[in-house]
Design an enzyme around this catalytic site. Structure first.
Site, PDB file in Angstrom:
ATOM      1  N   CYS A  12      90.874  40.128  60.989  1.00  0.00           N
ATOM      2  CA  CYS A  12      90.050  39.604  62.073  1.00  0.00           C
ATOM      3  C   CYS A  12      90.612  40.146  63.390  1.00  0.00           C
ATOM      4  O   CYS A  12      91.687  40.753  63.415  1.00  0.00           O
ATOM      5  CB  CYS A  12      90.053  38.078  62.074  1.00  0.00           C
ATOM      6  SG  CYS A  12      91.690  37.350  62.341  1.00  0.00           S
ATOM      7  N   CYS A  96      96.004  34.434  69.170  1.00  0.00           N
ATOM      8  CA  CYS A  96      94.590  34.792  69.204  1.00  0.00           C
ATOM      9  C   CYS A  96      93.917  34.070  70.367  1.00  0.00           C
ATOM     10  O   CYS A  96      94.112  32.861  70.547  1.00  0.00           O
ATOM     11  CB  CYS A  96      93.926  34.397  67.885  1.00  0.00           C
ATOM     12  SG  CYS A  96      92.141  34.569  67.880  1.00  0.00           S
ATOM     13  N   GLU A 128      98.758  27.394  62.594  1.00  0.00           N
ATOM     14  CA  GLU A 128      97.809  27.106  63.670  1.00  0.00           C
ATOM     15  C   GLU A 128      97.720  25.608  63.935  1.00  0.00           C
ATOM     16  O   GLU A 128      97.684  25.166  65.085  1.00  0.00           O
ATOM     17  CB  GLU A 128      96.421  27.654  63.333  1.00  0.00           C
ATOM     18  CG  GLU A 128      95.394  27.374  64.434  1.00  0.00           C
ATOM     19  CD  GLU A 128      93.979  27.780  64.066  1.00  0.00           C
ATOM     20  OE1 GLU A 128      93.032  27.106  64.516  1.00  0.00           O
ATOM     21  OE2 GLU A 128      93.815  28.768  63.317  1.00  0.00           O
ATOM     22  N   CYS A 195      85.970  29.714  64.256  1.00  0.00           N
ATOM     23  CA  CYS A 195      85.723  31.106  64.645  1.00  0.00           C
ATOM     24  C   CYS A 195      84.596  31.681  63.792  1.00  0.00           C
ATOM     25  O   CYS A 195      84.686  31.708  62.564  1.00  0.00           O
ATOM     26  CB  CYS A 195      86.997  31.926  64.451  1.00  0.00           C
ATOM     27  SG  CYS A 195      86.779  33.691  64.787  1.00  0.00           S
ATOM     28  N   SER A 223      97.754  33.350  51.873  1.00  0.00           N
ATOM     29  CA  SER A 223      96.585  33.274  52.735  1.00  0.00           C
ATOM     30  C   SER A 223      95.636  32.152  52.319  1.00  0.00           C
ATOM     31  O   SER A 223      95.001  32.225  51.261  1.00  0.00           O
ATOM     32  CB  SER A 223      95.833  34.616  52.722  1.00  0.00           C
ATOM     33  OG  SER A 223      94.613  34.511  53.425  1.00  0.00           O
ATOM     34  N   SER A 267      93.389  38.511  56.435  1.00  0.00           N
ATOM     35  CA  SER A 267      94.769  38.993  56.519  1.00  0.00           C
ATOM     36  C   SER A 267      95.003  40.216  55.630  1.00  0.00           C
ATOM     37  O   SER A 267      96.143  40.647  55.450  1.00  0.00           O
ATOM     38  CB  SER A 267      95.736  37.879  56.107  1.00  0.00           C
ATOM     39  OG  SER A 267      95.411  37.378  54.818  1.00  0.00           O
TER      40      SER A 267
END
Length: 288
Positions: A12, A96, A128, A195, A223, A267
């Site tokens: 991303c 980000c 996050e 997102c 991930s 990722s």
């Protein structure tokens, strides 16, 4: 055999930006510290390690002095910046922009919405989410699903945010759940902070998986986004297989397949998917 790489798969914007910052710094430095794995993909981490990127955990970070560290796209809580300042650590901030904006919104809500439960829909312990909870002095409530939402106090005001990479469908399910239980006169505010570059991949990857006989989903085991997207592939194509790299391809999976689709997580680097395609083409050529 037709082999196609999904054009929508791969890093991303946030991950691409973080890796570019690391590469730029390493082009003029022999080494660079990074707080945590820069991306949840072992192969890409190994590539950057060979360039001089050194991943460190929180404890090691706290023992560093007078150096430089890169903060990855996931974002960090305020205490990380405070600690860096105390120990004279220069920061290359690769948070980000979407995550950074969300952090600011959570912090503003916490400071202005008194007597309100600040709720984060996300994976507990995810980097996050840790950064988001940090904006509230650790007081935000993290929920991963509807069951978790059931422990909220529906007699008190609620402000709901979402980790940027969570499912839009899951978010709407939780909004509906809370709306059905919130007491009269109590305020429920919810903010869709997912997102779209990530959430739109669910629809796209379903379509991609349906087009092929066999799907090879390339992803690191760490991930969470990879697990979500792989499950979407499986939901529409039972001949979907998760692999870390080309070495894990079992060519028995491809027996009688006329088309193979290769895709991955936010990722997953493009070069890794290309290696898988090259391996398939090379092996098939030998079999002829």
């Amino acid at each position: 055999m037709f082999v196609e790489i999904d054009s929508q798969s791969g890093f991303c914007h946030g991950v691409t930006r973080a890796i570019k910052k690391a590469e730029e710094e390493l082009s003029s430095s022999r080494s660079l510290y990074c707080l945590g794995d820069i991306v949840h993909n072992g192969n890409e981490c190994d590539r950057l390690k060979n360039l001089g990127l050194i991943s460190v955990d929180q404890q090691t970070f706290k023992n560093l002095h007078d150096t430089t560290i890169l903060l990855r796209a996931h974002g960090e809580p305020p205490e990380t910046y405070d600690w860096a300042e105390r120990n004279h650590i220069a920061i290359i901030d690769a948070t980000c922009p979407v995550v950074l904006n969300l952090q600011k919104r959570v912090k503003t809500a916490y400071e202005k919405l008194k007597d309100t439960q600040i709720v984060i829909y996300g994976k507990s312990g995810h980097a996050e989410v840790v950064g988001l909870v940090g904006q509230t002095d650790g007081k935000a409530i993290v929920i991963e699903n509807v069951d978790d939402a059931g422990r909220l106090d529906f007699t008190k005001n609620i402000a709901l945010f979402s980790q940027t990479t969570k499912s839009l469908e899951g978010f709407h399910e939780i909004v509906s759940f809370i709306n059905g239980r919130i007491h009269e006169g109590v305020t429920f505010l919810y903010y869709d902070t997912i997102c779209r570059q990530v959430s739109n991949r669910i629809f796209n990857i379903r379509q991609f998986a349906e087009r092929h006989d066999v799907i090879l989903f390339v992803s690191g085991t760490k991930s969470s986004n990879g697990r979500v997207l792989f499950n979407e592939c499986v939901s529409v194509n039972q001949h979907s297989h998760m692999i870390a790299d080309a070495d894990e391809i079992d060519f028995r999976w491809l027996h009688d397949a006329e088309s193979v689709g290769i895709c991955g997580a936010t990722s997953t680097p493009k070069w890794l998917m290309e290696q898988c395609k090259d391996r398939i083409i090379a092996v098939m050529a030998q079999m002829k």
